[in-house]
Design a protein around this motif. Structure first.
Motif, PDB file in Angstrom:
ATOM      1  N   ASN A   1       0.868  -1.177   0.000  1.00 40.67           N
ATOM      2  CA  ASN A   1       0.000   0.000   0.000  1.00 40.67           C
ATOM      3  C   ASN A   1       0.902   1.224   0.000  1.00 40.67           C
ATOM      4  O   ASN A   1       1.862   1.308   0.780  1.00 40.67           O
ATOM      5  CB  ASN A   1      -0.895   0.016   1.241  1.00 40.67           C
ATOM      6  CG  ASN A   1      -1.764  -1.217   1.343  1.00 40.67           C
ATOM      7  OD1 ASN A   1      -2.733  -1.362   0.614  1.00 40.67           O
ATOM      8  ND2 ASN A   1      -1.409  -2.122   2.245  1.00 40.67           N
ATOM      9  N   TYR A   2       0.599   2.188  -0.864  1.00 43.29           N
ATOM     10  CA  TYR A   2       1.425   3.394  -0.967  1.00 43.29           C
ATOM     11  C   TYR A   2       0.525   4.625  -0.934  1.00 43.29           C
ATOM     12  O   TYR A   2      -0.561   4.629  -1.511  1.00 43.29           O
ATOM     13  CB  TYR A   2       2.233   3.378  -2.268  1.00 43.29           C
ATOM     14  CG  TYR A   2       2.946   4.684  -2.563  1.00 43.29           C
ATOM     15  CD1 TYR A   2       4.020   5.113  -1.786  1.00 43.29           C
ATOM     16  CD2 TYR A   2       2.528   5.496  -3.621  1.00 43.29           C
ATOM     17  CE1 TYR A   2       4.667   6.311  -2.057  1.00 43.29           C
ATOM     18  CE2 TYR A   2       3.172   6.707  -3.898  1.00 43.29           C
ATOM     19  CZ  TYR A   2       4.240   7.104  -3.111  1.00 43.29           C
ATOM     20  OH  TYR A   2       4.875   8.290  -3.379  1.00 43.29           O
ATOM     21  N   LEU A   3       1.013   5.656  -0.263  1.00 44.48           N
ATOM     22  CA  LEU A   3       0.253   6.894  -0.132  1.00 44.48           C
ATOM     23  C   LEU A   3       1.176   8.086  -0.346  1.00 44.48           C
ATOM     24  O   LEU A   3       2.324   8.088   0.108  1.00 44.48           O
ATOM     25  CB  LEU A   3      -0.372   6.944   1.261  1.00 44.48           C
ATOM     26  CG  LEU A   3      -1.122   8.192   1.714  1.00 44.48           C
ATOM     27  CD1 LEU A   3      -2.274   7.815   2.637  1.00 44.48           C
ATOM     28  CD2 LEU A   3      -0.183   9.150   2.455  1.00 44.48           C
ATOM     29  N   LYS A   4       0.651   9.095  -1.022  1.00 48.29           N
ATOM     30  CA  LYS A   4       1.396  10.327  -1.274  1.00 48.29           C
ATOM     31  C   LYS A   4       0.443  11.497  -1.114  1.00 48.29           C
ATOM     32  O   LYS A   4      -0.595  11.546  -1.773  1.00 48.29           O
ATOM     33  CB  LYS A   4       1.981  10.295  -2.686  1.00 48.29           C
ATOM     34  CG  LYS A   4       2.834  11.488  -3.061  1.00 48.29           C
ATOM     35  CD  LYS A   4       3.417  11.289  -4.455  1.00 48.29           C
ATOM     36  CE  LYS A   4       4.323  12.434  -4.858  1.00 48.29           C
ATOM     37  NZ  LYS A   4       4.897  12.223  -6.206  1.00 48.29           N
ATOM     38  N   LEU A   5       0.780  12.439  -0.219  1.00 52.10           N
ATOM     39  CA  LEU A   5      -0.107  13.559   0.081  1.00 52.10           C
ATOM     40  C   LEU A   5       0.656  14.871   0.120  1.00 52.10           C
ATOM     41  O   LEU A   5       1.768  14.930   0.664  1.00 52.10           O
ATOM     42  CB  LEU A   5      -0.770  13.366   1.454  1.00 52.10           C
ATOM     43  CG  LEU A   5      -1.826  12.284   1.627  1.00 52.10           C
ATOM     44  CD1 LEU A   5      -2.192  12.185   3.088  1.00 52.10           C
ATOM     45  CD2 LEU A   5      -3.055  12.577   0.776  1.00 52.10           C
ATOM     46  N   GLN A   6       0.065  15.917  -0.422  1.00 54.79           N
ATOM     47  CA  GLN A   6       0.603  17.262  -0.275  1.00 54.79           C
ATOM     48  C   GLN A   6       0.207  17.801   1.100  1.00 54.79           C
ATOM     49  O   GLN A   6      -0.970  17.811   1.446  1.00 54.79           O
ATOM     50  CB  GLN A   6       0.042  18.179  -1.361  1.00 54.79           C
ATOM     51  CG  GLN A   6       0.627  17.965  -2.735  1.00 54.79           C
ATOM     52  CD  GLN A   6       2.019  18.559  -2.884  1.00 54.79           C
ATOM     53  OE1 GLN A   6       2.441  19.387  -2.086  1.00 54.79           O
ATOM     54  NE2 GLN A   6       2.738  18.117  -3.898  1.00 54.79           N
ATOM     55  N   LEU A   7       1.192  18.235   1.875  1.00 55.97           N
ATOM     56  CA  LEU A   7       0.910  18.793   3.194  1.00 55.97           C
ATOM     57  C   LEU A   7       0.641  20.296   3.065  1.00 55.97           C
ATOM     58  O   LEU A   7       1.438  21.133   3.479  1.00 55.97           O
ATOM     59  CB  LEU A   7       2.069  18.535   4.142  1.00 55.97           C
ATOM     60  CG  LEU A   7       2.229  17.097   4.646  1.00 55.97           C
ATOM     61  CD1 LEU A   7       3.483  16.972   5.495  1.00 55.97           C
ATOM     62  CD2 LEU A   7       1.004  16.654   5.441  1.00 55.97           C
ATOM     63  N   ASP A   8      -0.485  20.621   2.460  1.00 46.39           N
ATOM     64  CA  ASP A   8      -0.884  22.015   2.277  1.00 46.39           C
ATOM     65  C   ASP A   8      -2.249  22.221   2.909  1.00 46.39           C
ATOM     66  O   ASP A   8      -3.274  21.843   2.350  1.00 46.39           O
ATOM     67  CB  ASP A   8      -0.962  22.377   0.789  1.00 46.39           C
ATOM     68  CG  ASP A   8       0.408  22.354   0.126  1.00 46.39           C
ATOM     69  OD1 ASP A   8       1.376  22.762   0.771  1.00 46.39           O
ATOM     70  OD2 ASP A   8       0.493  21.906  -1.028  1.00 46.39           O
ATOM     71  N   GLY A   9      -2.265  22.816   4.087  1.00 53.74           N
ATOM     72  CA  GLY A   9      -3.541  23.065   4.755  1.00 53.74           C
ATOM     73  C   GLY A   9      -4.247  21.771   5.106  1.00 53.74           C
ATOM     74  O   GLY A   9      -3.631  20.737   5.367  1.00 53.74           O
ATOM     75  N   GLU A  10      -5.581  21.813   5.085  1.00 50.40           N
ATOM     76  CA  GLU A  10      -6.367  20.618   5.386  1.00 50.40           C
ATOM     77  C   GLU A  10      -6.272  19.611   4.245  1.00 50.40           C
ATOM     78  O   GLU A  10      -6.085  19.975   3.086  1.00 50.40           O
ATOM     79  CB  GLU A  10      -7.836  20.992   5.629  1.00 50.40           C
ATOM     80  CG  GLU A  10      -8.081  21.637   6.977  1.00 50.40           C
ATOM     81  CD  GLU A  10      -9.558  21.588   7.367  1.00 50.40           C
ATOM     82  OE1 GLU A  10     -10.404  21.445   6.470  1.00 50.40           O
ATOM     83  OE2 GLU A  10      -9.850  21.683   8.573  1.00 50.40           O
ATOM     84  N   ILE A  11      -6.407  18.344   4.603  1.00 47.59           N
ATOM     85  CA  ILE A  11      -6.309  17.258   3.632  1.00 47.59           C
ATOM     86  C   ILE A  11      -7.671  16.604   3.513  1.00 47.59           C
ATOM     87  O   ILE A  11      -8.226  16.097   4.496  1.00 47.59           O
ATOM     88  CB  ILE A  11      -5.247  16.236   4.064  1.00 47.59           C
ATOM     89  CG1 ILE A  11      -3.866  16.927   4.075  1.00 47.59           C
ATOM     90  CG2 ILE A  11      -5.227  15.032   3.125  1.00 47.59           C
ATOM     91  CD1 ILE A  11      -2.833  16.235   4.896  1.00 47.59           C
ATOM     92  N   GLY A  12      -8.248  16.660   2.329  1.00 48.59           N
ATOM     93  CA  GLY A  12      -9.566  16.085   2.121  1.00 48.59           C
ATOM     94  C   GLY A  12      -9.513  14.569   2.000  1.00 48.59           C
ATOM     95  O   GLY A  12      -8.506  13.993   1.580  1.00 48.59           O
ATOM     96  N   GLN A  13     -10.612  13.905   2.360  1.00 45.98           N
ATOM     97  CA  GLN A  13     -10.654  12.452   2.268  1.00 45.98           C
ATOM     98  C   GLN A  13     -10.476  11.988   0.822  1.00 45.98           C
ATOM     99  O   GLN A  13      -9.913  10.933   0.570  1.00 45.98           O
ATOM    100  CB  GLN A  13     -11.982  11.945   2.828  1.00 45.98           C
ATOM    101  CG  GLN A  13     -11.945  10.460   3.192  1.00 45.98           C
ATOM    102  CD  GLN A  13     -13.054  10.091   4.156  1.00 45.98           C
ATOM    103  OE1 GLN A  13     -13.978  10.870   4.362  1.00 45.98           O
ATOM    104  NE2 GLN A  13     -12.978   8.918   4.736  1.00 45.98           N
ATOM    105  N   ASP A  14     -10.905  12.813  -0.129  1.00 44.63           N
ATOM    106  CA  ASP A  14     -10.748  12.454  -1.536  1.00 44.63           C
ATOM    107  C   ASP A  14      -9.292  12.481  -1.981  1.00 44.63           C
ATOM    108  O   ASP A  14      -8.956  11.959  -3.048  1.00 44.63           O
ATOM    109  CB  ASP A  14     -11.566  13.406  -2.422  1.00 44.63           C
ATOM    110  CG  ASP A  14     -13.058  13.169  -2.278  1.00 44.63           C
ATOM    111  OD1 ASP A  14     -13.431  12.081  -1.811  1.00 44.63           O
ATOM    112  OD2 ASP A  14     -13.844  14.079  -2.613  1.00 44.63           O
TER     113      ASP A  14
END
Length: 405
Positions: A84-97
């Motif tokens: 399982n791999y995840l990549k997220l931009q840490l800009d403000g709030e993070i939406g579930q989408d």
């Protein structure tokens, strides 16, 4: 199914929930943020039995590699597969989408827990981290004697440099908040590789490494020499810093070692830039950068080749490598475990980034073990080398004791 999960997360909340998913999965996982990046990444391997792999980077599937300081008898490293791999931009709030499907499903089926419950979940993990160790690795007199032995061995012509290490043990605070600690490290050290990894029955570590060991991206190979240390002081430490001859020579030794590795494999075409002053948290170092086009030079597996030649580097072991390593084995008096080993993502979106595991700590139920070393040359002063390790331990230690430091 829990339908009350918020559709948006603050940065602390999303890190907290990802740590919860990892620790409750029973498997291995790693969370990291690369230097000069605002991207949070995670791999989760559901297998409860730790995986080990040969160190052939180019042939490995995507994942996160973890190798201790000492060579292993089986010549393998621990490996967290990117099932399982995840990549997220840490800009403000993070939406579930913004989350991948696997994370959405797990979060929907797992109720949020409190920071205290997360700490309990962390404490419940079985680890090999040694508590109440009887070794002398945290004793000041032992370390200063180790420095004196190193200086004498250098004066006797047995080595040019050696890098003794020590530990510092602190109690896990009652209010320890792992997610806040991780986020604070990311915010405070933008030029470091912020990482957390957990391998069942093996260990749980957190760190902020300033040093790339090897990196490959497309046809480009990159490495650095990082050595020489002093405290960052004043409003503009990069402009006011003054380096001593001892520090300049210490860093030059590391650069010369990298060049000697190139010569061993008859690689003659490389770019070298530096040395220049680099900032890492509350410390300054001297750094030189090396860059090579693997296609043009005919070295498609240069990542694996140089990893084998460089580890352990002269910045964490000494020079010559064999003699300094033997000295440390004889006199250092403790198992470095993953400290000064190497860690990092492999073949994630066609990039491999391996870092020396520095500015790091192992977490266990009641205590945290911090690790630090200091480069010793013939001009070293034991008291100053001890002070250097204290500064290095503080990089992680202050955030564990006070997450908002």
């Amino acid at each position: 199914m829990n339908t009350e999960v918020s559709t948006n997360y603050t940065q602390t909340e999303v890190i907290h929930r990802l740590l919860q998913l990892g620790l409750s999965s029973g498997g291995s996982f790693a969370i990291w943020r690369k230097p000069k990046s605002n991207v949070l990444e995670m791999v989760l391997d559901n297998n409860s039995s730790p995986s080990k792999v040969p160190i052939n980077l180019e042939e490995l599937e995507p994942g996160f590699i973890v190798h201790p300081f000492a060579d292993q008898a089986d010549k393998k490293a621990f490996f967290i597969k990117a099932n399982n791999y995840l990549k997220l931009q840490l800009d403000g709030e993070i939406g579930q989408d913004d989350l991948p499907e696997w994370a959405k499903i797990r979060l929907e089926n797992e109720s949020p827990i409190s920071p205290e419950d997360l700490k309990s979940l962390l404490s419940a993990q079985k680890k090999s981290n040694k508590e109440n160790s009887k070794d002398e690795s945290g004793d000041k007199l032992h370390f200063m004697n180790l420095v004196e032995l190193g200086v004498q061995a250098i004066l006797d012509g047995k080595m040019e440099k050696v890098v003794p290490a020590r530990t510092k043990t602190i109690s896990t605070p009652e209010n320890f908040n792992l997610s806040s600690t991780l986020l604070s490290l990311m915010n405070s050290y933008p030029f470091a590789f912020i990482n957390f990894f957990h391998i069942p029955q093996i260990g749980t570590w957190i760190g902020a490494s300033p040093e790339i060991l090897i990196e490959t991206k497309g046809d480009i190979f990159y490495t650095m020499s990082l050595a020489g240390t002093q405290a960052a002081t004043g409003d503009n430490p990069l402009k006011t810093v003054a380096w001593t001859q001892k520090e300049i020579e210490e860093q030059a030794l590391v650069s010369r070692y990298i060049v000697s590795c190139f010569k061993k494999i008859r690689l003659r075409e490389y770019e070298e830039h530096g040395p220049k002053t680099a900032i890492a948290g509350n410390l300054l170092h001297l750094r030189s950068d090396f860059k090579i086009n693997m296609r043009e030079t005919g070295f498609p597996t240069l990542g694996s080749i140089m990893l084998d030649l460089l580890h352990p580097t002269s910045a964490v072991c000494g020079m010559p490598r064999k003699e300094s390593h033997e000295f440390l084995q004889a006199y250092e008096g403790f198992d470095r475990s993953f400290y000064a080993g190497f860690i990092g993502p492999v073949n994630i979106q066609e990039e491999t980034s391996i870092y020396v595991n520095l500015r790091t700590a192992s977490l266990s139920e009641k205590q945290v073990i911090l690790y630090a070393g200091a480069g010793v040359t013939e001009d070293s002063d034991p008291e100053k080398e001890w002070e250097e390790t204290e500064l290095k331990c503080e990089i992680i230690g202050k955030f564990i004791q006070n997450p908002s430091a």
